[in-house]
Design a protein around this motif. Sequence first.
Motif, PDB file in Angstrom:
ATOM      1  N   ARG A   1       9.092  -3.487  14.245  1.00 24.35           N
ATOM      2  CA  ARG A   1       8.850  -3.547  12.805  1.00 24.35           C
ATOM      3  C   ARG A   1       8.321  -2.235  12.284  1.00 24.35           C
ATOM      4  NH1 ARG A   1       5.044  -8.247  10.480  1.00 24.35           N
ATOM      5  NH2 ARG A   1       5.134  -7.709   8.292  1.00 24.35           N
ATOM      6  N   THR A   2       9.159  -1.482  11.601  1.00 23.50           N
ATOM      7  CA  THR A   2       8.737  -0.171  11.110  1.00 23.50           C
ATOM      8  C   THR A   2       8.826  -0.061   9.593  1.00 23.50           C
ATOM      9  OG1 THR A   2      10.969   0.729  11.352  1.00 23.50           O
ATOM     10  CG2 THR A   2       9.501   0.935  13.241  1.00 23.50           C
ATOM     11  N   SER A   3       9.186  -1.116   8.911  1.00 22.84           N
ATOM     12  CA  SER A   3       9.298  -1.068   7.458  1.00 22.84           C
ATOM     13  C   SER A   3       8.232  -1.934   6.812  1.00 22.84           C
ATOM     14  CB  SER A   3      10.689  -1.529   7.010  1.00 22.84           C
ATOM     15  OG  SER A   3      10.905  -2.861   7.425  1.00 22.84           O
ATOM     16  N   VAL A   4       7.926  -1.620   5.553  1.00 25.31           N
ATOM     17  CA  VAL A   4       6.915  -2.367   4.819  1.00 25.31           C
ATOM     18  C   VAL A   4       7.520  -3.658   4.285  1.00 25.31           C
ATOM     19  CG1 VAL A   4       5.456  -2.329   2.775  1.00 25.31           C
ATOM     20  CG2 VAL A   4       5.613  -0.296   4.221  1.00 25.31           C
ATOM     21  N   ASN A   5       6.807  -4.756   4.474  1.00 20.86           N
ATOM     22  CA  ASN A   5       7.256  -6.056   3.994  1.00 20.86           C
ATOM     23  C   ASN A   5       6.782  -6.235   2.556  1.00 20.86           C
ATOM     24  OD1 ASN A   5       8.013  -8.698   3.610  1.00 20.86           O
ATOM     25  ND2 ASN A   5       6.417  -9.560   4.921  1.00 20.86           N
ATOM     26  N   LEU A   6       7.694  -6.072   1.605  1.00 21.43           N
ATOM     27  CA  LEU A   6       7.335  -6.144   0.191  1.00 21.43           C
ATOM     28  C   LEU A   6       6.987  -7.554  -0.256  1.00 21.43           C
ATOM     29  CD1 LEU A   6       9.993  -3.726  -1.356  1.00 21.43           C
ATOM     30  CD2 LEU A   6       7.616  -3.244  -0.773  1.00 21.43           C
ATOM     31  N   ALA A   7       7.221  -8.539   0.599  1.00 20.64           N
ATOM     32  CA  ALA A   7       6.889  -9.913   0.232  1.00 20.64           C
ATOM     33  C   ALA A   7       5.388 -10.100   0.044  1.00 20.64           C
ATOM     34  CB  ALA A   7       7.406 -10.875   1.310  1.00 20.64           C
ATOM     35  N   VAL A   8       4.577  -9.220   0.614  1.00 16.84           N
ATOM     36  CA  VAL A   8       3.121  -9.353   0.457  1.00 16.84           C
ATOM     37  C   VAL A   8       2.699  -9.140  -0.995  1.00 16.84           C
ATOM     38  CG1 VAL A   8       2.640  -8.665   2.837  1.00 16.84           C
ATOM     39  CG2 VAL A   8       2.727  -6.918   1.039  1.00 16.84           C
ATOM     40  N   LEU A   9       3.582  -8.537  -1.801  1.00 12.09           N
ATOM     41  CA  LEU A   9       3.247  -8.315  -3.214  1.00 12.09           C
ATOM     42  C   LEU A   9       3.227  -9.611  -4.021  1.00 12.09           C
ATOM     43  CD1 LEU A   9       5.253  -5.036  -3.943  1.00 12.09           C
ATOM     44  CD2 LEU A   9       2.796  -5.292  -3.600  1.00 12.09           C
ATOM     45  N   ARG A  10       3.621 -10.709  -3.388  1.00 10.39           N
ATOM     46  CA  ARG A  10       3.483 -12.006  -4.051  1.00 10.39           C
ATOM     47  C   ARG A  10       2.023 -12.460  -4.083  1.00 10.39           C
ATOM     48  NH1 ARG A  10       8.391 -14.782  -0.597  1.00 10.39           N
ATOM     49  NH2 ARG A  10      10.104 -13.525  -1.449  1.00 10.39           N
ATOM     50  N   ASP A  11       1.194 -11.830  -3.286  1.00  8.36           N
ATOM     51  CA  ASP A  11      -0.223 -12.172  -3.244  1.00  8.36           C
ATOM     52  C   ASP A  11      -0.933 -11.543  -4.445  1.00  8.36           C
ATOM     53  OD1 ASP A  11      -3.156 -11.726  -2.505  1.00  8.36           O
ATOM     54  OD2 ASP A  11      -2.496 -13.008  -0.858  1.00  8.36           O
ATOM     55  N   GLY A  12      -1.409 -12.379  -5.378  1.00  8.91           N
ATOM     56  CA  GLY A  12      -2.023 -11.870  -6.599  1.00  8.91           C
ATOM     57  C   GLY A  12      -3.283 -11.077  -6.359  1.00  8.91           C
ATOM     58  N   ARG A  13      -4.064 -11.437  -5.342  1.00  7.77           N
ATOM     59  CA  ARG A  13      -5.308 -10.711  -5.066  1.00  7.77           C
ATOM     60  C   ARG A  13      -5.021  -9.287  -4.610  1.00  7.77           C
ATOM     61  NH1 ARG A  13      -9.960 -13.672  -4.565  1.00  7.77           N
ATOM     62  NH2 ARG A  13     -10.795 -12.213  -3.034  1.00  7.77           N
ATOM     63  N   LEU A  14      -3.988  -9.128  -3.788  1.00  8.87           N
ATOM     64  CA  LEU A  14      -3.591  -7.788  -3.352  1.00  8.87           C
ATOM     65  C   LEU A  14      -3.125  -6.953  -4.536  1.00  8.87           C
ATOM     66  CD1 LEU A  14      -2.714  -5.537  -1.402  1.00  8.87           C
ATOM     67  CD2 LEU A  14      -0.600  -6.826  -1.009  1.00  8.87           C
ATOM     68  N   VAL A  15      -2.286  -7.527  -5.386  1.00 10.51           N
ATOM     69  CA  VAL A  15      -1.746  -6.784  -6.535  1.00 10.51           C
ATOM     70  C   VAL A  15      -2.872  -6.375  -7.483  1.00 10.51           C
ATOM     71  CG1 VAL A  15      -0.245  -6.922  -8.552  1.00 10.51           C
ATOM     72  CG2 VAL A  15       0.534  -7.834  -6.360  1.00 10.51           C
ATOM     73  N   ARG A  16      -3.793  -7.321  -7.779  1.00 12.93           N
ATOM     74  CA  ARG A  16      -4.908  -6.985  -8.670  1.00 12.93           C
ATOM     75  C   ARG A  16      -5.768  -5.880  -8.065  1.00 12.93           C
ATOM     76  NH1 ARG A  16      -5.095 -12.543  -9.511  1.00 12.93           N
ATOM     77  NH2 ARG A  16      -6.765 -12.786  -7.983  1.00 12.93           N
ATOM     78  N   ALA A  17      -6.037  -5.977  -6.766  1.00 11.03           N
ATOM     79  CA  ALA A  17      -6.846  -4.944  -6.116  1.00 11.03           C
ATOM     80  C   ALA A  17      -6.154  -3.586  -6.179  1.00 11.03           C
ATOM     81  CB  ALA A  17      -7.129  -5.331  -4.659  1.00 11.03           C
ATOM     82  N   ALA A  18      -4.844  -3.562  -5.944  1.00  7.31           N
ATOM     83  CA  ALA A  18      -4.102  -2.305  -5.960  1.00  7.31           C
ATOM     84  C   ALA A  18      -4.092  -1.673  -7.348  1.00  7.31           C
ATOM     85  CB  ALA A  18      -2.672  -2.531  -5.462  1.00  7.31           C
ATOM     86  N   VAL A  19      -3.846  -2.502  -8.376  1.00  7.72           N
ATOM     87  CA  VAL A  19      -3.803  -1.979  -9.746  1.00  7.72           C
ATOM     88  C   VAL A  19      -5.183  -1.503 -10.189  1.00  7.72           C
ATOM     89  CG1 VAL A  19      -3.349  -2.551 -12.164  1.00  7.72           C
ATOM     90  CG2 VAL A  19      -1.803  -3.379 -10.372  1.00  7.72           C
ATOM     91  N   CYS A  20      -6.205  -2.285  -9.899  1.00  9.05           N
ATOM     92  CA  CYS A  20      -7.566  -1.896 -10.292  1.00  9.05           C
ATOM     93  C   CYS A  20      -8.015  -0.637  -9.555  1.00  9.05           C
ATOM     94  CB  CYS A  20      -8.540  -3.037 -10.028  1.00  9.05           C
ATOM     95  SG  CYS A  20      -8.328  -4.457 -11.120  1.00  9.05           S
TER      96      CYS A  20
ATOM     97  N   ALA B   1      -0.781 -10.753  10.487  1.00 10.11           N
ATOM     98  CA  ALA B   1       0.501 -10.147  10.858  1.00 10.11           C
ATOM     99  C   ALA B   1       1.088  -9.291   9.750  1.00 10.11           C
ATOM    100  CB  ALA B   1       1.493 -11.247  11.239  1.00 10.11           C
ATOM    101  N   ASP B   2       0.683  -9.526   8.494  1.00 11.27           N
ATOM    102  CA  ASP B   2       1.248  -8.790   7.356  1.00 11.27           C
ATOM    103  C   ASP B   2       0.328  -7.700   6.828  1.00 11.27           C
ATOM    104  OD1 ASP B   2       3.640 -10.219   7.272  1.00 11.27           O
ATOM    105  OD2 ASP B   2       2.727 -11.843   6.108  1.00 11.27           O
ATOM    106  N   ARG B   3      -0.857  -7.543   7.412  1.00 11.86           N
ATOM    107  CA  ARG B   3      -1.776  -6.529   6.899  1.00 11.86           C
ATOM    108  C   ARG B   3      -1.257  -5.120   7.126  1.00 11.86           C
ATOM    109  NH1 ARG B   3      -7.541  -9.377   8.597  1.00 11.86           N
ATOM    110  NH2 ARG B   3      -7.371 -11.059   7.071  1.00 11.86           N
ATOM    111  N   GLY B   4      -0.395  -4.952   8.126  1.00 10.73           N
ATOM    112  CA  GLY B   4       0.225  -3.647   8.344  1.00 10.73           C
ATOM    113  C   GLY B   4       1.106  -3.228   7.193  1.00 10.73           C
ATOM    114  N   SER B   5       1.560  -4.183   6.382  1.00 12.74           N
ATOM    115  CA  SER B   5       2.327  -3.878   5.170  1.00 12.74           C
ATOM    116  C   SER B   5       1.431  -3.785   3.951  1.00 12.74           C
ATOM    117  CB  SER B   5       3.386  -4.964   4.932  1.00 12.74           C
ATOM    118  OG  SER B   5       4.370  -4.957   5.936  1.00 12.74           O
ATOM    119  N   ALA B   6       0.395  -4.641   3.893  1.00  9.20           N
ATOM    120  CA  ALA B   6      -0.478  -4.675   2.721  1.00  9.20           C
ATOM    121  C   ALA B   6      -1.280  -3.393   2.570  1.00  9.20           C
ATOM    122  CB  ALA B   6      -1.421  -5.875   2.813  1.00  9.20           C
TER     123      ALA B   6
END
Length: 414
Positions: free
Chosen positions: A211-230, A348-353
């Motif tokens: 697994r060498t690519s970023v899993n964009l499905a993690v962007l469905r997590d609202g807490r991650l998106v809010r943290a990234a934007v803020c 398992a998805d934190r490597g993408s987040a």
Amino acid sequence: MTSPPASGTGAGPASRGSRVRDPRLLGLLFVLSGNMVLDALEVSVVLVALPTISADLGLSLWQVQWLMSGFALGFAALLVFGQWFNARLGRRRAYLVAMLVFALASAVGGMADNTALLIATRVVKGFCAAITAPSGLAIISTAFQETAQQRRAVSVYSLFGAAGFTVGLLLSGVLVEASWRWTLLFPAPIALLLLFFGRRLIPSAPRTEGRTSVNLAVLRDGRLVRAAVCAASLNGSYIGLLLVVTFQTAAPDVGWAPWQTALALLPACLPLALTVPFAARLVGRFGTARLITLGALTPLLGQVLYLWQPEAEPYAARLLPALLLVGAGFVLSFAALNIQATSTIPAADRGSAVPLYQTAVQLSSVIVLPLVALSLTRGDGHRPALAFIAAVGAAGLFIALTGLRPGTDRKAQP
């Protein structure tokens, strides 16, 4: 400022039994933390030198700001290339190669007179930092097996990263007085020294060809998106304000020396460096959502205060309160943002987040700095740029407030 990796481990206090006593592990932590300092001070040490570089090379504000946004652009390339690079070479080799290239780019940049080459070296250094910063945390997670020791190691690693920006400001005040070229050259011998010890101390790890690519499905997590934007809003408005202040104080009608500007900016970064060891306690007591909201509000108040007050006001009445409010924003929300970014992401998805979160933070500089530079050069004075910075801060506050709605998890333990 360059963000330490988002991590659910936090930076809380460790028990006495968690102290690392193995000299080899202590040496490894010193190497990784030293590299974190280099990555962080790369921004602040160049910031204060920008007016001098601009005058010496005849660069416009638009051109010279790329020395900062170019570094951020290289760092943001982590999303595209970082995991692939680590997978192909292996974590240890990738880290060491990045350190060597970082040192070479520092040397070339310090001697360059060509604008394109100078900016290119900054992009290359940003890309190297994009490899070493997350790799450093990954190396810690495997080298320090005990949970308590791992927490302590991450705490030290985060502390060095937060302190790096302050160290860069202090160094810049000294180095620019000698020559602005030293602000670009001095990381080279330090990086080589860390490389020398890193070759002996960084453990080998198997290559991960899967697994060498970023899993964009993690962007469905609202807490991650809010943290990234803020976090992007906080970082972008912060670095934009510091750019405005740096060129304001270097203007002929003010005429501050670089060391004076460096000391004047300390209230915006020193509080974070002093409070990082206690950040996890703060999150544990108040939760991430409330701290992120307060951390967006206080910088905005500082930006509005600086915009509203007359330019003739002395430092203690206008700039100092604004910088203290900005610094308070980082104290309140720095750890909360990092923790919230991965708090609901499966392991398992934190490597993408994590790279997505870091990319958002760095892209904010790539977007905000050029626009601030345009506002300063084409607007009427500094107020259009300050108004734009306040608008970026206000957007971050709006997103943070959505995290306080009923039904959202207000408290994520570190």
